[in-house]
Motif scaffolding. Structure first.
Motif, PDB file in Angstrom:
ATOM      1  N   LYS A  75     -67.199   8.896 -30.819  1.00 25.31           N
ATOM      2  CA  LYS A  75     -66.782   7.545 -31.216  1.00 25.31           C
ATOM      3  C   LYS A  75     -67.244   6.568 -30.152  1.00 25.31           C
ATOM      4  CE  LYS A  75     -62.883   4.512 -31.915  1.00 25.31           C
ATOM      5  NZ  LYS A  75     -61.570   4.190 -31.424  1.00 25.31           N
ATOM      6  N   GLU A  76     -67.754   5.425 -30.597  1.00 27.17           N
ATOM      7  CA  GLU A  76     -68.127   4.334 -29.703  1.00 27.17           C
ATOM      8  C   GLU A  76     -67.627   3.039 -30.322  1.00 27.17           C
ATOM      9  OE1 GLU A  76     -72.390   4.428 -29.390  1.00 27.17           O
ATOM     10  OE2 GLU A  76     -72.394   6.347 -28.332  1.00 27.17           O
ATOM     11  N   THR A  77     -67.291   2.089 -29.476  1.00 25.69           N
ATOM     12  CA  THR A  77     -66.863   0.782 -29.966  1.00 25.69           C
ATOM     13  C   THR A  77     -67.742  -0.284 -29.342  1.00 25.69           C
ATOM     14  OG1 THR A  77     -64.586   1.533 -30.231  1.00 25.69           O
ATOM     15  CG2 THR A  77     -64.935  -0.838 -30.168  1.00 25.69           C
ATOM     16  N   TYR A  78     -68.256  -1.154 -30.205  1.00 24.90           N
ATOM     17  CA  TYR A  78     -69.093  -2.275 -29.772  1.00 24.90           C
ATOM     18  C   TYR A  78     -68.442  -3.587 -30.148  1.00 24.90           C
ATOM     19  CZ  TYR A  78     -73.051   0.739 -28.680  1.00 24.90           C
ATOM     20  OH  TYR A  78     -73.867   1.668 -28.117  1.00 24.90           O
ATOM     21  N   THR A  88     -68.960  12.283 -37.584  1.00 22.49           N
ATOM     22  CA  THR A  88     -68.110  13.411 -37.958  1.00 22.49           C
ATOM     23  C   THR A  88     -68.974  14.618 -38.315  1.00 22.49           C
ATOM     24  OG1 THR A  88     -68.013  12.555 -40.224  1.00 22.49           O
ATOM     25  CG2 THR A  88     -66.168  12.008 -38.768  1.00 22.49           C
ATOM     26  N   ASP A  89     -68.398  15.800 -38.090  1.00 19.15           N
ATOM     27  CA  ASP A  89     -69.118  17.034 -38.409  1.00 19.15           C
ATOM     28  C   ASP A  89     -68.841  17.440 -39.857  1.00 19.15           C
ATOM     29  OD1 ASP A  89     -66.556  18.158 -38.415  1.00 19.15           O
ATOM     30  OD2 ASP A  89     -66.814  19.126 -36.462  1.00 19.15           O
ATOM     31  N   VAL A 146     -69.116 -15.628 -35.886  1.00 20.86           N
ATOM     32  CA  VAL A 146     -68.192 -14.556 -36.206  1.00 20.86           C
ATOM     33  C   VAL A 146     -68.134 -13.598 -35.011  1.00 20.86           C
ATOM     34  CG1 VAL A 146     -67.661 -12.702 -37.833  1.00 20.86           C
ATOM     35  CG2 VAL A 146     -68.812 -14.758 -38.642  1.00 20.86           C
ATOM     36  N   PHE A 147     -66.901 -13.182 -34.672  1.00 24.97           N
ATOM     37  CA  PHE A 147     -66.671 -12.287 -33.547  1.00 24.97           C
ATOM     38  C   PHE A 147     -65.877 -11.089 -34.056  1.00 24.97           C
ATOM     39  CE2 PHE A 147     -66.944 -16.625 -32.171  1.00 24.97           C
ATOM     40  CZ  PHE A 147     -67.783 -16.584 -31.073  1.00 24.97           C
ATOM     41  N   TYR A 148     -66.340  -9.880 -33.732  1.00 27.79           N
ATOM     42  CA  TYR A 148     -65.641  -8.688 -34.216  1.00 27.79           C
ATOM     43  C   TYR A 148     -66.025  -7.473 -33.394  1.00 27.79           C
ATOM     44  CZ  TYR A 148     -70.044  -7.729 -36.694  1.00 27.79           C
ATOM     45  OH  TYR A 148     -71.353  -7.492 -37.018  1.00 27.79           O
ATOM     46  N   ASP A 149     -65.225  -6.435 -33.547  1.00 28.05           N
ATOM     47  CA  ASP A 149     -65.514  -5.126 -32.953  1.00 28.05           C
ATOM     48  C   ASP A 149     -65.886  -4.177 -34.082  1.00 28.05           C
ATOM     49  OD1 ASP A 149     -64.717  -6.173 -30.511  1.00 28.05           O
ATOM     50  OD2 ASP A 149     -62.780  -5.147 -30.493  1.00 28.05           O
ATOM     51  N   THR A 150     -66.705  -3.214 -33.745  1.00 27.59           N
ATOM     52  CA  THR A 150     -67.080  -2.172 -34.700  1.00 27.59           C
ATOM     53  C   THR A 150     -66.914  -0.814 -34.034  1.00 27.59           C
ATOM     54  OG1 THR A 150     -68.726  -3.645 -35.688  1.00 27.59           O
ATOM     55  CG2 THR A 150     -68.889  -1.313 -36.224  1.00 27.59           C
ATOM     56  N   ASP A 151     -66.118   0.030 -34.656  1.00 25.36           N
ATOM     57  CA  ASP A 151     -66.004   1.415 -34.215  1.00 25.36           C
ATOM     58  C   ASP A 151     -67.068   2.217 -34.941  1.00 25.36           C
ATOM     59  OD1 ASP A 151     -63.700   0.947 -32.642  1.00 25.36           O
ATOM     60  OD2 ASP A 151     -62.391   1.205 -34.391  1.00 25.36           O
ATOM     61  N   TYR A 152     -67.848   2.980 -34.182  1.00 27.16           N
ATOM     62  CA  TYR A 152     -68.830   3.903 -34.753  1.00 27.16           C
ATOM     63  C   TYR A 152     -68.213   5.296 -34.667  1.00 27.16           C
ATOM     64  CZ  TYR A 152     -72.565   0.454 -33.542  1.00 27.16           C
ATOM     65  OH  TYR A 152     -73.356  -0.657 -33.417  1.00 27.16           O
ATOM     66  N   PHE A 153     -68.317   6.050 -35.754  1.00 24.56           N
ATOM     67  CA  PHE A 153     -67.806   7.417 -35.787  1.00 24.56           C
ATOM     68  C   PHE A 153     -68.916   8.358 -36.247  1.00 24.56           C
ATOM     69  CE2 PHE A 153     -64.212   4.685 -36.918  1.00 24.56           C
ATOM     70  CZ  PHE A 153     -63.257   5.097 -36.001  1.00 24.56           C
TER      71      PHE A 153
END
Length: 176
Positions: A141-144, A132-133, A123-130
């Protein structure tokens, strides 16, 4: 008499073939082929569901459940550290996502592709990390990008290998 002998021979041959077929089916059953193989898309859907479960455990900081997703002989290239890791350090990055009590961690998954080869699914995918305050404003924000290789072992999906890396957030210029 010759016809009767020939008929007996055919009957014995047929019984012999049935016996061989029956033994062959029993041999296959003992080799673990008692359950039908799922279709390629069904295997890939099951593995994707496991990825979603993986991230639910990360969100809840449930490292105990998270560790049950990994094969004991796992080897991978995680997004933390500089080298290859085994299963012993696999959950060490999760508490760091939640370390700032003033920020809430969340994520979004973006499936890029999957491929099953027999009973193994990549499986191949991207994950956005957020993060928030308290006003629910995104402060970081980071994307892996991720890849995991899953295999069903004794009826349970486990990660055999994988890799994670920060996705390029912009163009890198290379000096020549």
């Amino acid at each position: 008499m010759k016809k009767a002998l020939y008929l007996h021979f055919q009957i014995f041959a047929l019984i012999g073939l049935l016996a061989v077929g029956s033994c062959s089916q029993k041999d296959n059953a003992t080799e673990g082929e008692t359950t039908p193989m799922l279709a390629k898309s069904e295997l890939e859907d099951e593995a994707w569901h496991m990825e979603e479960l993986y991230w639910e455990f990360v969100q809840k900081i449930d490292t105990v459940a998270y560790k049950t997703l990994w094969h004991e002989d796992f080897m991978g290239y995680p997004g933390f550290g500089d080298g290859v890791s085994d299963v012993s350090k696999i959950a060490s990055w999760i508490p760091d996502l939640h370390k700032d009590p003033d920020l809430k961690y969340s994520y979004t998954l973006h499936k890029k592709g999957s491929n099953s080869i027999e009973d193994v699914v990549m499986v191949f995918y991207d994950t956005d990390y957020f993060w928030t305050d308290k006003e629910n404003q995104i402060v970081r924000k980071e994307t892996y990008k991720f890849t995991h290789t899953w295999k069903k072992v004794e009826g349970k999906w486990l990660i055999l290998g994988g890799m994670a890396a920060m996705k390029n957030q912009g163009n890198l210029e290379i000096d020549e």
